[in-house]
Design a protein around this motif. Structure first.
Motif, short mmCIF file in Angstrom:
data_model
loop_
_atom_site.label_atom_id
_atom_site.label_comp_id
_atom_site.label_asym_id
_atom_site.label_seq_id
_atom_site.Cartn_x
_atom_site.Cartn_y
_atom_site.Cartn_z
N TYR A 1 0.40 -1.54 0.19
CA TYR A 1 0.24 0.26 -0.23
C TYR A 1 0.66 1.12 -0.16
CZ TYR A 1 -3.85 -3.35 0.74
OH TYR A 1 -4.37 -4.36 0.66
N TRP A 2 2.23 1.11 0.71
CA TRP A 2 3.23 2.29 0.95
C TRP A 2 2.93 2.84 -0.65
CZ3 TRP A 2 6.84 -0.36 4.15
CH2 TRP A 2 6.38 -0.55 5.21
N LYS A 3 3.25 1.59 -2.10
CA LYS A 3 3.57 1.83 -2.93
C LYS A 3 2.24 2.50 -4.54
CE LYS A 3 7.49 -0.55 -3.27
NZ LYS A 3 8.15 -2.15 -3.24
N ARG A 4 0.86 2.61 -2.94
CA ARG A 4 0.27 2.49 -4.27
C ARG A 4 -0.03 3.60 -4.96
NH1 ARG A 4 -4.41 -0.92 -2.86
NH2 ARG A 4 -5.80 0.28 -3.81
N GLN A 5 -0.27 4.15 -6.60
CA GLN A 5 -0.28 4.70 -6.76
C GLN A 5 -1.67 6.06 -6.07
OE1 GLN A 5 2.23 6.66 -8.03
NE2 GLN A 5 1.48 8.63 -8.73
N ASP A 6 -2.59 5.35 -6.67
CA ASP A 6 -3.43 5.79 -5.92
C ASP A 6 -3.63 6.77 -4.95
OD1 ASP A 6 -3.59 3.60 -5.33
OD2 ASP A 6 -5.79 2.56 -5.71
N ALA A 7 -3.02 5.55 -3.60
CA ALA A 7 -3.24 6.76 -2.17
C ALA A 7 -2.06 7.90 -3.06
CB ALA A 7 -2.89 5.58 -1.54
N ALA A 8 -1.00 7.95 -3.37
CA ALA A 8 0.23 9.11 -3.62
C ALA A 8 -0.83 10.04 -4.11
CB ALA A 8 0.73 8.86 -4.34
N GLU A 9 -1.81 10.01 -5.07
CA GLU A 9 -2.44 11.11 -6.00
C GLU A 9 -3.65 11.50 -4.85
OE1 GLU A 9 -3.74 8.85 -9.51
OE2 GLU A 9 -1.08 9.01 -9.96
N ALA A 10 -4.15 10.26 -4.06
CA ALA A 10 -5.46 11.23 -2.98
C ALA A 10 -5.03 12.11 -2.26
CB ALA A 10 -5.85 10.14 -2.74
N ILE A 11 -3.10 11.79 -1.78
CA ILE A 11 -2.53 12.24 -0.84
C ILE A 11 -2.59 14.37 -1.58
CG2 ILE A 11 -0.61 12.94 0.84
CD1 ILE A 11 -3.01 11.05 1.60
N ALA A 12 -1.52 13.41 -2.52
CA ALA A 12 -0.94 15.07 -3.40
C ALA A 12 -2.35 15.61 -3.27
CB ALA A 12 -0.67 14.25 -4.46
N GLN A 13 -3.80 15.44 -3.87
CA GLN A 13 -5.08 15.96 -3.62
C GLN A 13 -5.44 17.34 -2.86
OE1 GLN A 13 -8.37 13.82 -5.90
NE2 GLN A 13 -9.13 15.70 -4.97
N LEU A 14 -5.23 16.61 -1.59
CA LEU A 14 -5.15 16.60 0.08
C LEU A 14 -4.11 17.87 0.05
CD1 LEU A 14 -6.49 17.08 2.19
CD2 LEU A 14 -4.65 14.76 3.35
N VAL A 15 -3.14 18.13 -0.20
CA VAL A 15 -2.36 19.44 -0.24
C VAL A 15 -2.63 20.19 -0.57
CG1 VAL A 15 -0.48 19.75 -0.12
CG2 VAL A 15 -0.53 17.20 0.87
N PHE A 16 -2.82 19.63 -2.22
CA PHE A 16 -3.08 20.67 -3.74
C PHE A 16 -3.95 21.29 -2.99
CE2 PHE A 16 -4.62 22.58 -7.59
CZ PHE A 16 -3.61 22.51 -8.42
#
Length: 322
Positions: free
Chosen positions: A173-188
């Motif tokens: 899950y650390w490598k999940r790109q969909d999770a990474a993009e969700a966090i990026a959207q949160l910060v953006f």
């Protein structure tokens, strides 16, 4: 004033959200910034600075002060990207404040920080948790991922309002790109880097709800505090789990007539450090303690309530936070 975002190349749950953010809405918005050292590079976009290094995420202390000394830019807040680990291995997106206020002088923190210290909690935590839940739902990450707060824990040492945003709980899950993009959207979205306004900016003159929840007791994921936070627009400060409130039973050594002043342990130190850090982060706010009553024995609850009174902190009921 600038916001520092911090990521480490050691951790896919840290660097992947950072890289996803650098691509939003397009990479040309982010420009190379000054380096703190050969190992710490930076990128800038408006009033946001993204720092990238190769050490453990909890190793680089005082990045806020070091950045100001190096650039002359005062830091308003620090937000770290990181992985989350859990015995359950359950997929999760988490937010939490940092500190080890319960450690006694001479104790060695295992994951950064210093004994008796708590960083000012970032006021964005409550609003961002609710925003993260909406983003995760829109991206079909629920119910696979749990969106949750965590209790105050670990370092590194910071001096400005701080929070960790994490992806858990295993390497898959650390490598999940969909999770990474969700966090990026949160910060953006949360920092107002797009067309919308920033989310969770503390302004005593404009915020209708000035009540700040200081969580006391319960488990690491603070379910009873979470219930309050998710149902309203309350602000979130430190969350002290049971392990951050070491209390020695007075009846074991003092006899049944011991007063609350006879209760040893670093629980008072922990509460005071968390309260003082919260007061710094929420100037003018009404700090209310929310106790997880079921997690305490009666003597513990009485002692904690009395000490909160000494600090002039009211113990709030669920309806007080609405």
């Amino acid at each position: 004033m600038v916001t520092l975002l911090v990521a480490t190349t050691r951790d896919p749950a840290s660097i992947n959200p950072a890289n996803a953010l650098l691509a939003m809405p397009n990479p040309s918005n982010w420009q190379p910034g000054p380096s703190l050292s050969d190992e710490i590079q930076s990128f800038r976009f408006g009033d946001v600075r993204l720092l990238r290094h190769g050490k453990s995420i909890v190793e680089e202390d005082d990045l806020d002060l070091r950045w100001q000394d190096a650039t002359g830019e005062a830091v308003d807040e620090v937000i770290f990207f990181s992985k989350h680990t859990a015995v359950s291995n359950r997929p999760a997106l988490t937010i939490h404040p940092i500190g080890v206020p319960h450690l006694a002088e001479g104790d060695v923190p295992l994951q950064g920080g210093k004994p008796g210290w708590a960083a000012p909690p970032d006021p964005r935590m409550g609003p961002w948790l609710r925003l993260l839940k909406r983003i995760a739902e829109s991206r079909n990450l629920l119910p696979e991922f749990e969106v949750t707060l965590e209790a105050t824990h670990h370092g590194p040492i910071t001096n400005k309002p701080t929070m960790f945003v994490e992806i858990g709980s295993t390497e898959e899950y650390w490598k999940r790109q969909d999770a990474a993009e969700a966090i990026a959207q949160l910060v953006f979205e949360g920092l107002g880097l797009g067309s919308g306004a920033a989310v969770g900016t503390w302004n005593i003159d404009h915020n209708k709800n000035k009540r700040v929840l200081l969580g006391v007791g319960g488990g690491h994921y603070a379910p009873r505090h979470m219930d309050i936070v998710m149902k309203g627009d309350v602000w979130v400060a430190h969350l002290l789990s049971g392990y951050a409130l070491p209390m020695e039973d007075p009846n074991q050594n003092k006899g049944g007539g011991a007063s609350t002043k006879d209760i040893g342990g670093t629980w008072k130190q922990s509460i005071k450090a968390a309260f003082e850090a919260t007061r710094l982060a929420f100037p003018g706010g009404e700090i209310l303690a929310h106790l997880d009553h079921k997690s305490f024995k009666s003597w513990q609850k009485n002692a904690i309530t009395a000490f909160l009174g000494e600090l002039d902190v009211k113990v709030g009921k669920p309806n007080d936070f609405c």
